[in-house]
Design a protein around this motif. Structure first.
Motif, short mmCIF file in Angstrom:
data_model
loop_
_atom_site.label_atom_id
_atom_site.label_comp_id
_atom_site.label_asym_id
_atom_site.label_seq_id
_atom_site.Cartn_x
_atom_site.Cartn_y
_atom_site.Cartn_z
N MET A 82 0.77 -0.98 -0.14
CA MET A 82 -0.03 -0.05 0.02
C MET A 82 0.94 1.17 -0.07
O MET A 82 0.47 2.16 -0.83
N ARG A 83 2.12 1.25 0.79
CA ARG A 83 2.75 2.35 0.93
C ARG A 83 3.58 3.08 -0.60
O ARG A 83 3.54 3.92 -1.04
N ASP A 84 3.75 1.66 -1.23
CA ASP A 84 4.26 1.92 -2.58
C ASP A 84 3.36 2.53 -3.57
O ASP A 84 3.71 3.36 -4.51
N VAL A 85 2.09 1.99 -3.56
CA VAL A 85 1.07 2.47 -4.39
C VAL A 85 0.63 3.86 -4.18
O VAL A 85 0.56 4.81 -4.96
N ILE A 86 0.68 4.27 -2.58
CA ILE A 86 0.49 5.69 -2.56
C ILE A 86 1.58 6.58 -2.92
O ILE A 86 1.43 7.63 -3.51
N LEU A 87 2.85 6.10 -2.62
CA LEU A 87 3.96 7.04 -3.02
C LEU A 87 3.94 6.98 -4.75
O LEU A 87 4.25 8.28 -5.28
N ASP A 88 3.65 5.89 -5.40
CA ASP A 88 3.30 6.09 -6.76
C ASP A 88 2.65 7.54 -7.16
O ASP A 88 2.67 7.94 -8.11
N GLN B 255 3.48 -1.91 -8.85
CA GLN B 255 3.24 -1.95 -7.30
C GLN B 255 1.75 -2.30 -7.41
O GLN B 255 1.48 -2.77 -6.32
N LEU B 256 0.86 -1.97 -8.28
CA LEU B 256 -0.73 -2.55 -8.16
C LEU B 256 -0.57 -4.01 -8.21
O LEU B 256 -1.37 -4.63 -7.59
N ILE B 257 0.14 -4.57 -9.15
CA ILE B 257 0.28 -6.03 -9.20
C ILE B 257 0.66 -6.69 -7.81
O ILE B 257 0.24 -7.67 -7.33
N HIS B 258 1.66 -5.99 -7.11
CA HIS B 258 2.24 -6.36 -5.93
C HIS B 258 1.09 -6.44 -4.81
O HIS B 258 0.84 -7.31 -4.09
N LEU B 259 0.29 -5.44 -4.83
CA LEU B 259 -0.93 -5.08 -4.15
C LEU B 259 -1.92 -6.28 -4.30
O LEU B 259 -2.42 -6.59 -3.20
#
Length: 345
Positions: free
Chosen positions: A245-251, A334-338
């Protein structure tokens, strides 16, 4: 603490992908023009602390260094090529190999191309420059093998067929380059604060605000009126739902920030194709050449200035900026990871 790499991705990608398909190792570093120093790593160690070493290598204090250069090797195994490319492409794989350089603290991203297409199995030397003016704290490094051509007229199969699809990756390293405490010095500095208690920040439920009151050093404010989001953004892990979630928000934040910085820097270009501030130079060096498919930064910045100033060309350059940022940030990854984390719940 050692961070463990995520599991092999098979649940959502519709084509063959090798999470550990590229062998990546770092063996030494140099500070500015100093001597090359070996990096001693334990097996499976992915965190590298260079903060103390860098400060001691500088002439008087840690603010004196300008660039850290990391040296190492990338190895592309034959079995990876066989797994991610169809048989007729394996002799000359239409792919490039690069290492991404990312710093969450300054929302900085770059990539160093190690091999242009075709990239065949073998070992490649790696040399990664990390300028002090673009980073702060910890820098993340990760290699990727990326398809460079779209494969048309073929029946669907198990292989990626679109240009710019990543088909393999390798170890993610975390390199701590400083523990700087004192005057802000990053090109783009960030801070979390409650917008509701600061008159100079916007009202409402804004997630972030890029402050240009000091044009020489823009500042990114993150709204801590949203405590759950602020908590997630402070996560330091590399796996798990919070990290994803952190990485998606940062993106999401970094996309909006880069758009503003790029448009503002392009608008500030003078008749000599130059800009006044260091952050403007950094932004233009990072993006302008790709926007206009040229190696000449001055030509690219001049054309960007012209396109931003012309109402007829403005919509087209904004579209090019959007396309470039989507490739640069790659929010899909990052969306795929999430989504993969969600499939496990």
């Amino acid at each position: 603490m050692t961070r463990h790499s995520q599991r092999h991705r098979t649940t959502t990608l519709p084509f063959s992908y090798r999470e550990k398909g590229v062998d990546f190792g770092l063996d030494s570093y140099t500070v500015d023009d100093g001597e090359r120093t070996a990096i001693q790593l334990n097996p499976s160690q992915t965190e590298i602390n260079l903060a103390s070493a860098v400060s001691s290598s500088a002439s008087s204090d840690e603010s004196d260094w300008d660039t850290i250069t990391l040296h190492g090797k990338l190895r592309l195994p034959e079995e990876t090529v066989q797994a991610v490319f169809p048989k007729d492409e394996r002799s000359e794989p239409p792919a490039k190999l690069y290492v991404t350089i990312r710093c969450h603290e300054t929302i900085y991203r770059d990539r160093e191309v190690i091999s242009e297409t075709p990239t065949t199995p073998g070992e490649y030397d790696v040399e990664l420059e990390i300028p002090k003016r673009t980073v702060r704290g910890t820098v993340e490094l990760r290699p990727y093998l990326v398809r460079t051509e779209t494969r048309s007229g073929e029946e669907p199969n198990d292989y990626a067929d679109q240009k710019n699809f990543r088909v393999a990756s390798g170890t993610l390293y975390y390199v701590e380059v400083d523990r700087y405490e004192g005057e802000e010095r990053a090109a783009i500095n960030g801070e979390r604060v409650r917008f509701s208690q600061n008159a100079h920040l916007p009202d409402g439920n804004k997630l972030y605000y890029l402050d240009f009151r000091n044009e020489s050093r823009p500042k990114l404010w993150i709204n801590s009126d949203h405590p759950r989001i602020a908590e997630v953004l402070q996560s330091r892990g590399s796996v798990g739902a919070e990290a994803r979630m952190r990485d998606v928000i940062l993106d999401q934040v970094s996309y909006g920030v880069w758009v503003q910085l790029l448009v503002r820097a392009g608008s500030a270009v003078d008749v000599e194709s130059e800009v006044e501030h260091e952050w403007q130079e950094m932004v233009l060096e990072t993006f302008a050449r790709n926007l206009y498919d040229t190696n000449n930064v001055s030509e690219a910045t001049r054309r960007l200035k012209e396109d931003l100033s012309d109402l007829e060309t403005l919509p087209h350059v904004i579209q090019r900026i959007d396309s470039e940022l989507q490739e640069y940030i790659d929010p899909r990854e990052q969306l795929i990871h999430l989504m993969e984390e969600g499939l496990q719940i």
